[in-house]
Scaffold this motif. Structure first.
Motif, mmCIF file in Angstrom:
data_model
loop_
_atom_site.group_PDB
_atom_site.id
_atom_site.type_symbol
_atom_site.label_atom_id
_atom_site.label_comp_id
_atom_site.label_asym_id
_atom_site.label_seq_id
_atom_site.Cartn_x
_atom_site.Cartn_y
_atom_site.Cartn_z
ATOM 1 N N ARG A 87 -53.202 -23.912 -49.828
ATOM 2 C CA ARG A 87 -54.645 -24.139 -49.761
ATOM 3 C C ARG A 87 -55.188 -23.953 -48.356
ATOM 4 O O ARG A 87 -56.321 -23.490 -48.180
ATOM 5 C CB ARG A 87 -54.974 -25.546 -50.258
ATOM 6 C CG ARG A 87 -54.472 -25.865 -51.656
ATOM 7 C CD ARG A 87 -55.231 -25.115 -52.722
ATOM 8 N NE ARG A 87 -54.737 -25.451 -54.056
ATOM 9 C CZ ARG A 87 -55.154 -24.873 -55.169
ATOM 10 N NH1 ARG A 87 -56.075 -23.934 -55.118
ATOM 11 N NH2 ARG A 87 -54.648 -25.229 -56.344
ATOM 12 N N ALA A 94 -61.376 -18.278 -46.507
ATOM 13 C CA ALA A 94 -62.748 -18.579 -46.920
ATOM 14 C C ALA A 94 -63.664 -18.793 -45.725
ATOM 15 O O ALA A 94 -64.845 -18.421 -45.755
ATOM 16 C CB ALA A 94 -62.766 -19.809 -47.822
ATOM 17 N N ALA A 254 -71.956 -28.711 -51.669
ATOM 18 C CA ALA A 254 -70.827 -28.226 -52.456
ATOM 19 C C ALA A 254 -70.705 -28.927 -53.803
ATOM 20 O O ALA A 254 -69.801 -28.625 -54.582
ATOM 21 C CB ALA A 254 -69.528 -28.415 -51.677
ATOM 22 N N ASP A 256 -72.004 -30.443 -57.679
ATOM 23 C CA ASP A 256 -72.787 -30.087 -58.859
ATOM 24 C C ASP A 256 -73.928 -31.091 -58.989
ATOM 25 O O ASP A 256 -73.704 -32.266 -59.273
ATOM 26 C CB ASP A 256 -71.928 -30.134 -60.128
ATOM 27 C CG ASP A 256 -70.825 -29.088 -60.100
ATOM 28 O OD1 ASP A 256 -70.959 -28.110 -59.352
ATOM 29 O OD2 ASP A 256 -69.828 -29.259 -60.825
ATOM 30 N N ALA A 285 -67.429 -31.187 -58.199
ATOM 31 C CA ALA A 285 -67.683 -29.767 -58.443
ATOM 32 C C ALA A 285 -66.726 -29.280 -59.523
ATOM 33 O O ALA A 285 -65.521 -29.528 -59.449
ATOM 34 C CB ALA A 285 -67.494 -28.952 -57.172
ATOM 35 N N ARG A 314 -68.881 -25.829 -48.610
ATOM 36 C CA ARG A 314 -68.751 -24.957 -49.791
ATOM 37 C C ARG A 314 -67.462 -24.143 -49.726
ATOM 38 O O ARG A 314 -66.769 -23.962 -50.740
ATOM 39 C CB ARG A 314 -69.968 -24.038 -49.897
ATOM 40 C CG ARG A 314 -71.227 -24.740 -50.377
ATOM 41 C CD ARG A 314 -72.315 -23.738 -50.736
ATOM 42 N NE ARG A 314 -72.813 -23.042 -49.555
ATOM 43 C CZ ARG A 314 -73.899 -23.392 -48.876
ATOM 44 N NH1 ARG A 314 -74.598 -24.451 -49.246
ATOM 45 N NH2 ARG A 314 -74.283 -22.703 -47.823
ATOM 46 N N ALA A 315 -67.111 -23.647 -48.542
ATOM 47 C CA ALA A 315 -65.874 -22.889 -48.397
ATOM 48 C C ALA A 315 -64.655 -23.760 -48.696
ATOM 49 O O ALA A 315 -63.698 -23.321 -49.356
ATOM 50 C CB ALA A 315 -65.770 -22.334 -46.982
ATOM 51 N N SER A 318 -64.316 -24.370 -52.387
ATOM 52 C CA SER A 318 -64.062 -23.134 -53.130
ATOM 53 C C SER A 318 -62.578 -22.811 -53.255
ATOM 54 O O SER A 318 -62.179 -22.107 -54.178
ATOM 55 C CB SER A 318 -64.763 -21.956 -52.446
ATOM 56 O OG SER A 318 -64.089 -21.547 -51.254
ATOM 57 N N VAL A 319 -61.744 -23.319 -52.358
ATOM 58 C CA VAL A 319 -60.312 -22.982 -52.428
ATOM 59 C C VAL A 319 -59.626 -23.646 -53.602
ATOM 60 O O VAL A 319 -58.471 -23.342 -53.909
ATOM 61 C CB VAL A 319 -59.574 -23.335 -51.114
ATOM 62 C CG1 VAL A 319 -60.232 -22.668 -49.934
ATOM 63 C CG2 VAL A 319 -59.470 -24.839 -50.916
ATOM 64 N N GLY A 321 -61.257 -23.645 -56.604
ATOM 65 C CA GLY A 321 -61.965 -23.108 -57.761
ATOM 66 C C GLY A 321 -61.075 -22.273 -58.637
ATOM 67 O O GLY A 321 -59.899 -22.028 -58.365
ATOM 68 N N THR A 324 -57.921 -19.397 -57.863
ATOM 69 C CA THR A 324 -57.223 -19.525 -56.589
ATOM 70 C C THR A 324 -55.838 -20.056 -56.820
ATOM 71 O O THR A 324 -55.580 -20.736 -57.804
ATOM 72 C CB THR A 324 -57.975 -20.493 -55.650
ATOM 73 O OG1 THR A 324 -57.998 -21.787 -56.259
ATOM 74 C CG2 THR A 324 -59.366 -20.008 -55.382
#
Length: 324
Positions: A87, A94, A254, A256, A285, A314-315, A318-319, A321, A324
């Motif tokens: 990660r 990212a 980041a 929801d 999220a 956010r980056a 995202s890892v 998500g 990945t």
């Protein structure tokens, strides 16, 4: 040659018969021992697979096994391993898409509460600004637990204003209540923070910290393995979920919708005119909960600092998500 007696001939036949029986038992014993060795080796191989799976954990060992046939027809069993996802490497990739202005710096750390996996980017020291207010309240709650008491009405009023409105006077009052930097540092040692030191005198906003340490603090607030009781954690979480509307920025970018709890900090440095902008908290999220700490300094304006920590948050999320 003299003739042997009948008794002598019978004794000779008996000795030859015993020698014959012993020679027939030799191959039989060897076969039995061979079977024992084969069975024992198979059992040991199976035990080794189980041991490897136990210590390697679900991230590295699959639930299947591969059987291979040796030249002598025996079967061995080998574990089939799968590499764990890196990660931190994904986060570094990212972060390449995050624009960092010349002279600015950013560091971010993230933890998936469900899996316990985490990642970090950057290891510099940053001034906390107002994110230290969450740490001040955590220290106050820990001290109250040690004394076997609840917070006073005055302390609760200050805590609400300090976290929800980021009120500085309330923070100063509770800073004095915990014993300033000495009280904060003592609590942080118990929490497991190793790179954080309280600001000198009354300058609680100049407490120095790292993104990794802020993640440790968040685990104390939102995790179950904590020095804080469930009641203390729930209380602090609730305040962080009710941040004033004009302070709804930072790691919440980041999340929801409104599924977040946070504390932000912003401070223009008089020596440089540049801004410290930080954000810490829990976000939801994709149905999963994450702890995120995003720290920055050297920003030309507060708005640019906000954009930077939001992009970093956010980056970081995202890892974890899909894909990945």
């Amino acid at each position: 040659m003299p003739r042997r007696s009948r008794r002598s001939r019978r004794a000779g036949r008996a000795r030859r018969s015993r020698r014959s029986r012993r020679s027939r038992r030799g191959p039989l014993l060897a076969a039995v021992l061979g079977c024992v060795v084969v069975v024992g080796a198979a059992a040991a191989g199976a035990a080794l697979v189980k041991a490897r799976a136990h210590f390697a954990g679900p991230e590295t060992v699959s639930s299947s096994a591969r059987r291979t046939a040796a030249a002598d027809g025996r079967t061995s069993v080998d574990a089939v391993t799968e590499p764990a996802t890196d990660r931190t490497a994904l986060l570094a990739t990212a972060m390449r898409s995050v624009a960092v202005a010349d002279g600015a710096a950013v560091s971010v750390a993230v933890l998936d509460l469900a899996s316990g996996e985490g990642a970090g980017y950057g290891d510099g020291l940053f001034d906390t600004a107002s994110i230290v207010k969450a740490d001040i309240l955590a220290a106050l709650l820990l001290q109250a637990q040690d004394a076997g008491r609840s917070l006073t009405a005055r302390e609760r009023a200050c805590a609400t204003a300090m976290i929800e409105e980021s009120d500085n006077d309330s923070a100063s009052a509770l800073w004095r209540a915990i014993g300033g930097a000495d009280g904060l540092d003592a609590a942080n040692r118990r929490f497991g923070l190793t790179g954080t030191s309280g600001g000198q005198g009354t300058l609680w906003g100049l407490t120095r910290t790292t993104a990794a340490d802020q993640l440790v603090l968040l685990k104390q607030v939102f995790g179950e393995d904590s020095k804080l009781t469930e009641g203390s954690r729930t209380y602090l979480q609730g305040l962080m979920e009710r941040i004033a509307e004009d302070q709804d920025w930072g790691v919440s970018a980041a999340a929801d919708g409104s599924a977040w709890a946070l504390k932000n900090g912003w401070l223009p440095r008089s020596t440089t005119g540049l801004w410290v902008v930080n954000s810490i908290g829990r976000v939801t999220a994709g149905g999963d909960d994450y702890l995120v700490a995003a720290l920055s300094n050297g920003n030309a304006t507060k708005e640019k600092g906000v954009a930077l920590v939001e992009a970093a948050a956010r980056a970081a999320v995202s890892v974890f998500g899909d894909g990945t």
